[in-house]
Design a protein around this motif. Structure first.
Motif, mmCIF file in Angstrom:
data_model
loop_
_atom_site.group_PDB
_atom_site.id
_atom_site.type_symbol
_atom_site.label_atom_id
_atom_site.label_comp_id
_atom_site.label_asym_id
_atom_site.label_seq_id
_atom_site.Cartn_x
_atom_site.Cartn_y
_atom_site.Cartn_z
ATOM 1 N N ARG A 1 0.821 -1.208 0.000
ATOM 2 C CA ARG A 1 0.000 0.000 0.000
ATOM 3 C C ARG A 1 0.855 1.259 0.000
ATOM 4 N NH1 ARG A 1 -4.848 -1.215 4.431
ATOM 5 N NH2 ARG A 1 -5.497 -3.246 3.563
ATOM 6 N N THR A 2 1.993 1.193 0.667
ATOM 7 C CA THR A 2 2.866 2.365 0.759
ATOM 8 C C THR A 2 3.609 2.607 -0.547
ATOM 9 O OG1 THR A 2 3.173 2.034 3.142
ATOM 10 C CG2 THR A 2 4.827 3.355 1.994
ATOM 11 N N ILE A 3 4.060 1.541 -1.189
ATOM 12 C CA ILE A 3 4.955 1.677 -2.349
ATOM 13 C C ILE A 3 4.201 1.691 -3.669
ATOM 14 C CG2 ILE A 3 6.902 0.572 -3.534
ATOM 15 C CD1 ILE A 3 7.792 -0.512 -0.821
ATOM 16 N N ALA A 4 3.026 1.064 -3.724
ATOM 17 C CA ALA A 4 2.273 0.973 -4.989
ATOM 18 C C ALA A 4 2.019 2.326 -5.645
ATOM 19 C CB ALA A 4 0.960 0.231 -4.760
ATOM 20 N N PRO A 5 1.673 3.394 -4.892
ATOM 21 C CA PRO A 5 1.434 4.689 -5.545
ATOM 22 C C PRO A 5 2.646 5.228 -6.298
ATOM 23 C CG PRO A 5 0.503 4.683 -3.340
ATOM 24 C CD PRO A 5 1.322 3.436 -3.459
#
Length: 337
Positions: free
Chosen positions: A81-85
């Motif tokens: 969730r943190t890295i996907a964006p």
């Protein structure tokens, strides 16, 4: 038990435990806990007719391993969730990869830190995102920060301020100063999507990384667990057509042919792992030294053979940096104690 060989035998051949007496079980379980293999052992012995106290102890170990697996999978999701964006799909490494992919190596395995691999040119972006998501530096002194950023294959470790979980963000699998230079771009290019936004290494690269981790990290502490990972992975991957050819090719590509061959031989000797003889080679004297170190536990699970441990500790650092840099690093660390 004079060393951890009985644990290796019990993992490879669970039936061997049926003749154990009370003292044997005490030693086996103590050594298994010390080697962080009690969960793996508990699953291997799950269907055997064992004494009731042992059954309860193994049930507890399985429950603990399952709880740890749930935590590990949650940390994987938080990282995603943190890295996907950022448009980055991190590559899961080691225990988290085994657990998330449902590989046999993940059964009962205690998962520690979350290890991920990302492209080096995106490290700054990943670092900033993790700091914004509640992570802080586990090592914030100036020397550690400078050392990791200049010489290591990963960022300084990060710990979440609320959950207490740790994450290691790698950009390759050996420091740039190491004598061997794995091809990080090839690791990333040939990785496999395991879920949207998440990847794992290819089977051959997974074995290469496991061998790298086994021989280049510390004094071989945890070596028996890492070798058990390799056994579990090889028994699965070897059924794939041309796997041994792929492993040979990738080990050469990453300049890790010798460590991979050594890992195959040790797995064969300790766990009777099926291996390709031509790839494994033969070096009985060297293998015996490594096995002696990997089995260095007494019947209470305490470490033994301190001279061997020190030798392998220095050796592992020697693999990762030139002699003068190694001397300076060890001196600096000793002064900080």
């Amino acid at each position: 038990m004079k060393d951890a060989r009985a644990l290796a035998t019990a993992l490879a051949d669970p039936i061997s435990t049926l003749t154990f007496g009370a003292d044997d079980w005490t030693s086996l379980l103590a050594i298994a806990r010390a080697e962080r293999l009690d969960g793996s052992l508990a699953y291997r012995l799950a269907d055997l007719p064992l004494p009731a106290p042992i059954v309860r102890t193994l049930e507890d170990a399985r429950a603990q391993a399952e709880f740890g697996r749930t935590q590990a999978l949650w940390e994987v999701e938080m990282a995603r969730r943190t890295i996907a964006p950022l448009g980055i799909a991190p590559i899961l490494l080691k225990g988290s990869a085994f657990a998330f992919a449902g590989l046999p190596a993940g059964v009962g395995r205690l998962v520690g830190d979350l290890d991920i691999l990302v492209p080096r040119d995106r490290l700054d972006d990943v670092e900033a995102a993790l700091l914004m998501a509640g992570f802080d530096w586990a090592k914030d002194d100036a020397y550690s920060q400078r050392y990791y950023r200049r010489w290591m294959h990963e960022l300084p470790p990060l710990v979440h301020r609320d959950r207490g979980s740790m994450i290691d963000v790698h950009h390759t699998i050996l420091p740039p100063t190491a004598r061997r230079t794995p091809d990080a771009a090839a690791l990333i290019a040939d990785s496999i999507e395991i879920a949207p936004g998440l990847r794992i290494l290819s089977p051959a690269d997974m074995i290469v990384h496991a061998a790298t981790h086994l021989f280049a990290d510390g004094d071989l502490a945890g070596g028996l667990r890492n070798l058990w990972d390799i056994d579990r992975l090889l028994r699965l991957f070897a059924a794939t057509p041309d796997f041994w050819l792929q492993l040979d090719t990738r080990a050469r590509r990453h300049e890790m042919l010798e460590p991979v061959a050594l890992a195959l031989r040790l797995a064969d000797r300790l766990f009777a792992t099926p291996v390709e003889p031509r790839l494994a080679g033969h070096d009985r004297i060297r293998d015996t030294l490594f096995i002696r170190r990997m089995l260095a536990r007494d019947g209470w699970g305490r470490p033994t053979r301190p001279a061997s441990r020190l030798g392998f500790y220095i050796r592992s650092h020697g693999m990762r940096m030139p002699p003068l840099m190694l001397a300076k690093h060890l001196w600096t660390k000793a002064r900080a104690q």
